[in-house]
Design an enzyme around this catalytic site. Structure first.
Site, PDB file in Angstrom:
ATOM      1  N   PHE A   1       0.869  -1.180   0.000  1.00 46.35           N
ATOM      2  CA  PHE A   1       0.000   0.000   0.000  1.00 46.35           C
ATOM      3  C   PHE A   1       0.903   1.226   0.000  1.00 46.35           C
ATOM      4  O   PHE A   1       1.663   1.448   0.943  1.00 46.35           O
ATOM      5  CB  PHE A   1      -0.888  -0.012   1.237  1.00 46.35           C
ATOM      6  CG  PHE A   1      -2.163   0.788   1.092  1.00 46.35           C
ATOM      7  CD1 PHE A   1      -2.274   1.813   0.162  1.00 46.35           C
ATOM      8  CD2 PHE A   1      -3.248   0.532   1.900  1.00 46.35           C
ATOM      9  CE1 PHE A   1      -3.436   2.551   0.027  1.00 46.35           C
ATOM     10  CE2 PHE A   1      -4.430   1.259   1.784  1.00 46.35           C
ATOM     11  CZ  PHE A   1      -4.515   2.267   0.857  1.00 46.35           C
TER      12      PHE A   1
ATOM     13  N   GLU B   1       4.843   9.701   1.521  1.00 43.78           N
ATOM     14  CA  GLU B   1       5.696  10.437   0.587  1.00 43.78           C
ATOM     15  C   GLU B   1       6.696  11.269   1.388  1.00 43.78           C
ATOM     16  O   GLU B   1       6.540  11.415   2.610  1.00 43.78           O
ATOM     17  CB  GLU B   1       4.843  11.360  -0.295  1.00 43.78           C
ATOM     18  CG  GLU B   1       3.858  10.612  -1.170  1.00 43.78           C
ATOM     19  CD  GLU B   1       3.009  11.530  -2.049  1.00 43.78           C
ATOM     20  OE1 GLU B   1       2.171  11.020  -2.784  1.00 43.78           O
ATOM     21  OE2 GLU B   1       3.206  12.772  -1.976  1.00 43.78           O
ATOM     22  N   PRO B   2       7.709  11.833   0.749  1.00 44.04           N
ATOM     23  CA  PRO B   2       8.675  12.658   1.474  1.00 44.04           C
ATOM     24  C   PRO B   2       8.022  13.778   2.291  1.00 44.04           C
ATOM     25  O   PRO B   2       8.496  14.136   3.376  1.00 44.04           O
ATOM     26  CB  PRO B   2       9.566  13.220   0.366  1.00 44.04           C
ATOM     27  CG  PRO B   2       9.517  12.185  -0.710  1.00 44.04           C
ATOM     28  CD  PRO B   2       8.114  11.663  -0.672  1.00 44.04           C
TER      29      PRO B   2
ATOM     30  N   ALA C   1       4.554  13.777   3.059  1.00 41.31           N
ATOM     31  CA  ALA C   1       3.228  13.365   3.530  1.00 41.31           C
ATOM     32  C   ALA C   1       3.345  12.044   4.276  1.00 41.31           C
ATOM     33  O   ALA C   1       3.481  10.985   3.667  1.00 41.31           O
ATOM     34  CB  ALA C   1       2.262  13.221   2.354  1.00 41.31           C
ATOM     35  N   GLY C   2       3.317  12.130   5.621  1.00 39.38           N
ATOM     36  CA  GLY C   2       3.365  10.933   6.444  1.00 39.38           C
ATOM     37  C   GLY C   2       2.028  10.745   7.129  1.00 39.38           C
ATOM     38  O   GLY C   2       1.085  10.219   6.555  1.00 39.38           O
TER      39      GLY C   2
ATOM     40  N   ILE D   1       7.842   2.187   1.677  1.00 40.35           N
ATOM     41  CA  ILE D   1       6.775   1.284   1.256  1.00 40.35           C
ATOM     42  C   ILE D   1       7.183  -0.165   1.525  1.00 40.35           C
ATOM     43  O   ILE D   1       8.141  -0.675   0.945  1.00 40.35           O
ATOM     44  CB  ILE D   1       6.424   1.483  -0.233  1.00 40.35           C
ATOM     45  CG1 ILE D   1       6.108   2.964  -0.503  1.00 40.35           C
ATOM     46  CG2 ILE D   1       5.265   0.579  -0.628  1.00 40.35           C
ATOM     47  CD1 ILE D   1       5.013   3.555   0.379  1.00 40.35           C
ATOM     48  N   THR D   2       6.438  -0.808   2.402  1.00 36.36           N
ATOM     49  CA  THR D   2       6.718  -2.192   2.781  1.00 36.36           C
ATOM     50  C   THR D   2       6.473  -3.140   1.612  1.00 36.36           C
ATOM     51  O   THR D   2       5.469  -3.023   0.903  1.00 36.36           O
ATOM     52  CB  THR D   2       5.833  -2.609   3.967  1.00 36.36           C
ATOM     53  OG1 THR D   2       6.021  -1.686   5.041  1.00 36.36           O
ATOM     54  CG2 THR D   2       6.176  -4.009   4.446  1.00 36.36           C
TER      55      THR D   2
ATOM     56  N   GLY E   1      20.272  -7.393  31.609  1.00 33.45           N
ATOM     57  CA  GLY E   1      21.544  -6.707  31.806  1.00 33.45           C
ATOM     58  C   GLY E   1      22.384  -6.714  30.543  1.00 33.45           C
ATOM     59  O   GLY E   1      21.882  -6.479  29.443  1.00 33.45           O
TER      60      GLY E   1
ATOM     61  N   GLU F   1       1.328   3.124  10.558  1.00 35.45           N
ATOM     62  CA  GLU F   1      -0.146   3.104  10.669  1.00 35.45           C
ATOM     63  C   GLU F   1      -0.650   4.316  11.441  1.00 35.45           C
ATOM     64  O   GLU F   1      -1.710   4.285  12.070  1.00 35.45           O
ATOM     65  CB  GLU F   1      -0.603   1.819  11.357  1.00 35.45           C
ATOM     66  CG  GLU F   1      -1.869   1.231  10.778  1.00 35.45           C
ATOM     67  CD  GLU F   1      -1.624   0.493   9.476  1.00 35.45           C
ATOM     68  OE1 GLU F   1      -2.596   0.162   8.794  1.00 35.45           O
ATOM     69  OE2 GLU F   1      -0.465   0.250   9.130  1.00 35.45           O
TER      70      GLU F   1
END
Length: 372
Positions: A112, A116-117, A119-120, A146-147, A328, A352
């Site tokens: 999907f 964009e650079p 627009a998140g 994009i996955t 630890g 998401e």
């Protein structure tokens, strides 16, 4: 039953390879086939479209099990759900028959393309354009993070069909191999390294009109409904990561000795374990509630979907960080899985919709309900 199957597969087949998947940083195709062979990609998809025909409750339960073993592998389930959602919600019957079966059966992967650079979280700021030319749309734009990009065969892209901020957004299906669709380098990520992430370039990509999902300008509305369905899936993923870290941590503090007695005999350790267990259980219940509301088509699911995603991912980050602390120095090295789980957990607070945005959505819904 399907959750039990997923639990067995996660423990015996996926968990033993999780370290290797993380180190290689490549799509684990053998794991993908394993998920496909067991019907995990189409759990909530109707049988007539190649799915199992079950519900969202079963779907999130399976995602949690897989994520508890290997977060990278679980991303393939959440991304497939994200690609399927707009088709299930607003696709034509022709689109559903053509594209849903190969996705639901795991025959192919889907992606999907939203981010964009510039627009998140603000989807309405997308710059990718779709200009109508006869029976086609010409797409031009640049997507990032994009996955499965380059690995997938089916893509859904968000593009602008007019200047209207929200009503100018539309969705389009693009098949791999379409001229003008190209992919950038593979991103070197902190976590979920076995899930491939790339840039996508669309240069004069011609898309037939029948590949538009919904009416022109309906994209933003469809997207909001898509996120309602997919945010609980990310919540389930986060819950699984947290649970995996907790279970490993629990075994460690029982076996490890300091000051001549097992770590779990110390009250401060017991308190940390109790907090971890309580928050994981609360995460699961929030996710299950949102999933049940989706199954019941409850219109008030918006706030609950965001709550499930936001709370569970915050818990995943907290639990995995505490798991590293309890182990630890061992927790900080790659020989033990909790450092990988901590790295994997971080992305669930980001994708998401960031958790800051989730809180805005939740508050907006609460205030709207109060005013009504």
């Amino acid at each position: 039953m399907i959750q039990k199957v997923a639990q067995l597969i996660a423990k015996e087949r996926i968990a033993p390879r999780a370290k290797e998947v993380d180190e290689k940083g490549e799509t684990p195709w053998d794991n993908i086939k394993l998920l496909a062979d067991n019907g995990f990609f189409g759990i909530h998809v109707p049988e007539k479209y190649g799915g199992v025909g079950s519900d969202m409750v079963s779907h999130v339960a399976v995602v949690e099990e897989i994520a508890s073993a290997c977060a990278s592998t679980s991303v393939s389930l959440s991304t497939q759900a994200l690609t399927l959602a707009p088709l299930l919600i607003a696709g034509t019957e022709e689109q559903k028959k053509k594209y849903i079966p190969p996705l639901a059966t795991g025959q192919v992967l889907g992606s999907f393309g939203i981010t964009e650079p510039g627009a998140g979280s603000d989807v309405s700021s997308v710059k990718t354009t779709a200009v109508k030319e006869g029976d086609f749309y010409r797409l031009n734009g640049h997507k990032v993070f994009i996955t499965n990009a380059g690995e997938s065969e089916i893509y859904v892209f968000v593009a602008r069909t007019s200047e209207n901020r929200t009503q100018g957004i539309s969705l389009f299906i693009v098949e791999k191999g379409t001229p003008g669709l190209t992919f950038g380098k593979k991103e070197e990520k902190m976590g979920i390294r076995g899930s491939v992430t790339r840039e996508v370039f669309l240069e004069n990509v011609l898309v037939p009109m029948e590949n538009r999902i919904g009416n022109e300008g309906d994209g933003f509305k469809i997207l909001m409904n898509v996120f309602n369905e997919t945010r609980p899936v990310v919540g389930a993923q986060a819950t699984g990561i947290a649970r995996g870290a907790y279970e490993h941590c629990l075994n460690y503090v029982i076996e490890r000795k300091q000051f001549n007695k097992p770590l779990h005999h110390f009250q401060i350790i017991q308190m940390m374990l109790a907090d971890m267990a309580m928050k994981i259980e609360a995460s699961r219940l929030l996710v299950l509630k949102a999933a049940m509301m989706l199954d019941q088509h409850d219109p008030n699911v918006i706030a609950n979907s965001s709550m499930a995603k936001c709370f569970a991912s915050d818990v995943a980050m907290e639990v995995t960080t505490n798991a590293v602390q309890l182990l630890g120095g061992y927790g900080y090295v790659k020989d033990y899985p909790v450092e990988r789980m901590m790295r994997d957990a971080k992305i669930t607070q980001i994708y998401e919709g960031t958790n800051q945005i989730q809180r805005v959505i939740i508050a907006k819904q609460l205030l709207a309900n109060e005013s009504n």
